[in-house]
Design a protein around this motif. Structure first.
Motif, short mmCIF file in Angstrom:
data_model
loop_
_atom_site.label_atom_id
_atom_site.label_comp_id
_atom_site.label_asym_id
_atom_site.label_seq_id
_atom_site.Cartn_x
_atom_site.Cartn_y
_atom_site.Cartn_z
N ILE A 140 0.88 -1.17 0.00
CA ILE A 140 0.00 0.00 0.00
C ILE A 140 0.92 1.22 0.00
N GLY A 141 0.92 1.96 -1.09
CA GLY A 141 1.84 3.10 -1.12
C GLY A 141 1.75 3.89 -2.40
N TYR A 142 2.27 5.13 -2.34
CA TYR A 142 2.30 6.01 -3.51
C TYR A 142 3.45 5.61 -4.43
N SER A 143 3.44 6.28 -5.57
CA SER A 143 4.38 6.04 -6.64
C SER A 143 4.10 4.68 -7.29
N TRP A 144 4.94 4.30 -8.23
CA TRP A 144 4.78 3.06 -8.98
C TRP A 144 5.96 2.98 -9.93
N GLY A 145 6.03 1.91 -10.72
CA GLY A 145 7.09 1.81 -11.71
C GLY A 145 8.28 0.99 -11.25
N GLY A 146 8.27 0.56 -9.98
CA GLY A 146 9.33 -0.31 -9.49
C GLY A 146 9.04 -1.76 -9.87
N TYR A 147 9.88 -2.67 -9.36
CA TYR A 147 9.73 -4.09 -9.69
C TYR A 147 8.63 -4.74 -8.86
N GLU A 148 8.07 -3.99 -7.91
CA GLU A 148 7.14 -4.59 -6.97
C GLU A 148 5.71 -4.09 -7.20
N SER A 149 4.74 -4.92 -6.85
CA SER A 149 3.35 -4.58 -7.06
C SER A 149 2.83 -3.70 -5.92
N LEU A 150 1.85 -2.85 -6.28
CA LEU A 150 1.27 -1.90 -5.33
C LEU A 150 -0.23 -1.84 -5.53
N ILE A 151 -0.94 -1.44 -4.47
CA ILE A 151 -2.38 -1.22 -4.56
C ILE A 151 -2.72 0.06 -3.82
N ARG A 155 -6.50 1.24 -7.56
CA ARG A 155 -5.44 1.32 -8.57
C ARG A 155 -4.37 0.28 -8.26
N LEU A 156 -3.94 -0.42 -9.29
CA LEU A 156 -2.89 -1.43 -9.12
C LEU A 156 -1.66 -1.05 -9.92
N HIS A 157 -0.50 -1.33 -9.37
CA HIS A 157 0.71 -1.40 -10.18
C HIS A 157 1.17 -2.84 -10.17
N ILE A 158 1.30 -3.42 -11.36
CA ILE A 158 1.72 -4.81 -11.46
C ILE A 158 3.23 -4.86 -11.65
N GLY A 159 3.89 -5.47 -10.69
CA GLY A 159 5.35 -5.56 -10.70
C GLY A 159 5.84 -6.79 -11.46
#
Ligand SMILES: *Cc1c(COP(=O)(O)O)cnc(C)c1O
Length: 394
Positions: free
Chosen positions: A336-347, A369-373
Motif C-alpha cells: 500500500i503506497g504512492y508512486s509506482w514503476g518499481g519491480y514490486e506490485s502496489l495497490i 489502482r494497481l501497479h503490477i510488478g
C-alpha cells in the motif's frame, strides 16, 4: 550499420554512453561536482557566455557529463532535441509550466491530471496571476472552444492518473498550434518507449523518471524533454529555479534505463493477464485500461502508443469500505503506497470524485489502482483472489 537504424530496444542499451571516452569503462562515470575549475579568467568568461548552450560545463548545478549522458539518452529515445534532469517528476512538470507562463496568462489542464500538478496550478499559479481552466480529458478537437487569446499552453496526460482516459493528443496539439499555444504532455505512463510524444505534436514531454526509468523504487528524478524551439527557454528556467538532480540518483536512472525495455515487456504482459482476469470477477464492475479492447480509449491507445505498462485501475461493484480494507490490508504481494514503476506490485484505493472540477466522476463503485510488478502473475492473481474472498466474507 548507422546507429539510427537500430531498434529502440537496442538503442536503449547504447544511448548516452561512450566507453572510449572513459578508459573503456562500460558505464559513464559518476561525477560528484559543485565547483568546476577553469584554467584562466578568460576561459571562465568564455564559458559563462555560453552557459545556456547544450553541454556547457560551468558549475555543478548546470550539469556534468553524468547528467548530460542521461539527458542525451532520454532526448534521443523520445525524439526530442534536448532534455533536463530535475529533482522529481513534479519538479519536471512545474519547471516546464513555469518556463512559459507569466502574470495574466491562462492555461488549460486536463481534469484527469496527476493531483499534485493540480495543486501547483491552484496554489502557485494562482498567486502568480495565472489562471487555470480544467477540461474534460475526452474533449479532443473541441478544446479549440476553450482556447482564449491569453492561453499560453495546454497540459495533457495520457492515460489519466487513476482513471486512465486516453486523450486525443494530435487533435489537441493541432488546435493549440492553430491558436499559438504550446502543448506539454505528462508521458510517464507509456514512457518514451511506447509513446513518441513529439510525433503526436507535443512540444514538451515530462516524465517522472522516478517510475520506470529508475525502475527500482529507490530514487527520485524528473525529466523534461523539449523540441529545439523550446530548449533554450526551459534551460534558462531550469537555471533560474535552481533545478538539478543528484549524481547518484542520475546514475540509478541510467542503470535503470538499460533494462527498461525488457522490464516493460514483462510489466505489460502480466498486467494484461491480470486485467483480463479481473474482468471475469463478479466483484468487479469495470477495468480501466486502454489496452483492453473494451476500453473507451482503446482506439486512441492503438493509434498513438505501441505498448502499455503496469498501472491501471478497476471499479468494484458497490462495496463497504471495511470490506475493501479487509481485502487490501492483508495482501501478501501488493504494497500500500504512492508512486509506482518499481519491480514490486502496489495497490491504492482512490476517490477521483474528490479531485475533479470540470467533469463529474460518478462511477458505480469504489476504485482501486494497481501497479503490477515483476512477480509471477499467477501468484499476483492468487493473492487478489484471496483478497476478494476476505472482502466477500465481510
Ligand atoms: C508520480 C507521477 C508524477 C510525479 O513524479 P515524482 O517523481 O513522484 O515527483 C508525475 N506524473 C505522473 C503521471 C506520476 O505518476
Amino acid at each position: 550499420m548507422p546507429k539510427r537504424d537500430f531498434s529502440q530496444d537496442t538503442k536503449i542499451t547504447q544511448l548516452g554512453r561512450n566507453p572510449s571516452d572513459n578508459h573503456g569503462v562500460v558505464n559513464p562515470p559518476v561525477y560528484h561536482a559543485s565547483t568546476i575549475l577553469f584554467d584562466s579568467v578568460e576561459e571562465m568568461e568564455a564559458r559563462a557566455a555560453v552557459k545556456f548552450d547544450k553541454g556547457t560545463i560551468n558549475y555543478g548545478r548546470q550539469g556534468t557529463p553524468t547528467i548530460f549522458s542521461l539527458e542525451n539518452a532520454a532526448a534521443e529515445l523520445e525524439g526530442g532535441f534536448g532534455a533536463f534532469c530535475v529533482s522529481s517528476g513534479l519538479g519536471a512538470i512545474t519547471t516546464a509550466i513555469l518556463s512559459f507562463v507569466e502574470s495574466g496568462d491562462h492555461i488549460l489542464v486536463t481534469d484527469s491530471v496527476y493531483a499534485p500538478t493540480r495543486l501547483f496550478c491552484n496554489d502557485v499559479l494562482t498567486r502568480m496571476g495565472v489562471e487555470t481552466t480544467y477540461y474534460d480529458p475526452l474533449i479532443g478537437s473541441d478544446i479549440e472552444g476553450l482556447i482564449q487569446p491569453n492561453t499560453r499552453l495546454i497540459f495533457t496526460e495520457a492515460p489519466g492518473s487513476h482513471t486512465f482516459e486516453m486523450q486525443d493528443i494530435p487533435a489537441i496539439s493541432k488546435a493549440a498550434h492553430d491558436k499559438g499555444a504550446l502543448v506539454i504532455m505528462d508521458n510517464t505512463w507509456a514512457t518514451a518507449l511506447y509513446c513518441k510524444s513529439f510525433d503526436l505534436g507535443v512540444d514538451i514531454s515530462v516524465h517522472a523518471g522516478t517510475k520506470y526509468v529508475v525502475g527500482h523504487s529507490d530514487a527520485m528524478l524528473g525529466l523534461i524533454i523539449t523540441t529545439e524551439e523550446y530548449y533554450q527557454k526551459v534551460k534558462e528556467t531550469t537555471f533560474h529555479l535552481g533545478q538539478c538532480s543528484g549524481p547518484d540518483d542520475v546514475y540509478l536512472a541510467q542503470r535503470g534505463l538499460r533494462t527498461m525495455a525488457v522490464r516493460l515487456k514483462q510489466h505489460q504482459q502480466s498486467t494484461i493477464q491480470i486485467a483480463k482476469w479481473l474482468q471475469t470477477r463478479s466483484e468487479v464492475s469495470r477495468v480501466l485500461h486502454p489496452a483492453l479492447p473494451e476500453d473507451p480509449g482503446h482506439n486512441i491507445w492503438q493509434r498513438d502508443m505501441t505498448g502499455s505498462t503496469g498501472l491501471f485501475s478497476f471499479i468494484l461493484n458497490p462495496t463497504p469500505k471495511a470490506a475493501i480494507n479487509a481485502m487490501v490490508n492483508d495482501l501478501d504481494l501488493y504494497g500500500i503506497g504512492y508512486s509506482w514503476g518499481g519491480y514490486e506490485s502496489l495497490i491504492l484505493p482512490s476517490n477521483p470524485s474528490s479531485i475533479r472540477t470540470a467533469t463529474k466522476w460518478d462511477a458505480e463503485g469504489p476504485l482501486l489502482r494497481l501497479h503490477i510488478g515483476l512477480e509471477d502473475p499467477d501468484d499476483l492473481i492468487r493473492d487478489l483472489e484471496a483478497g476478494f474472498a476476505r472482502m466477500s466474507s465481510r
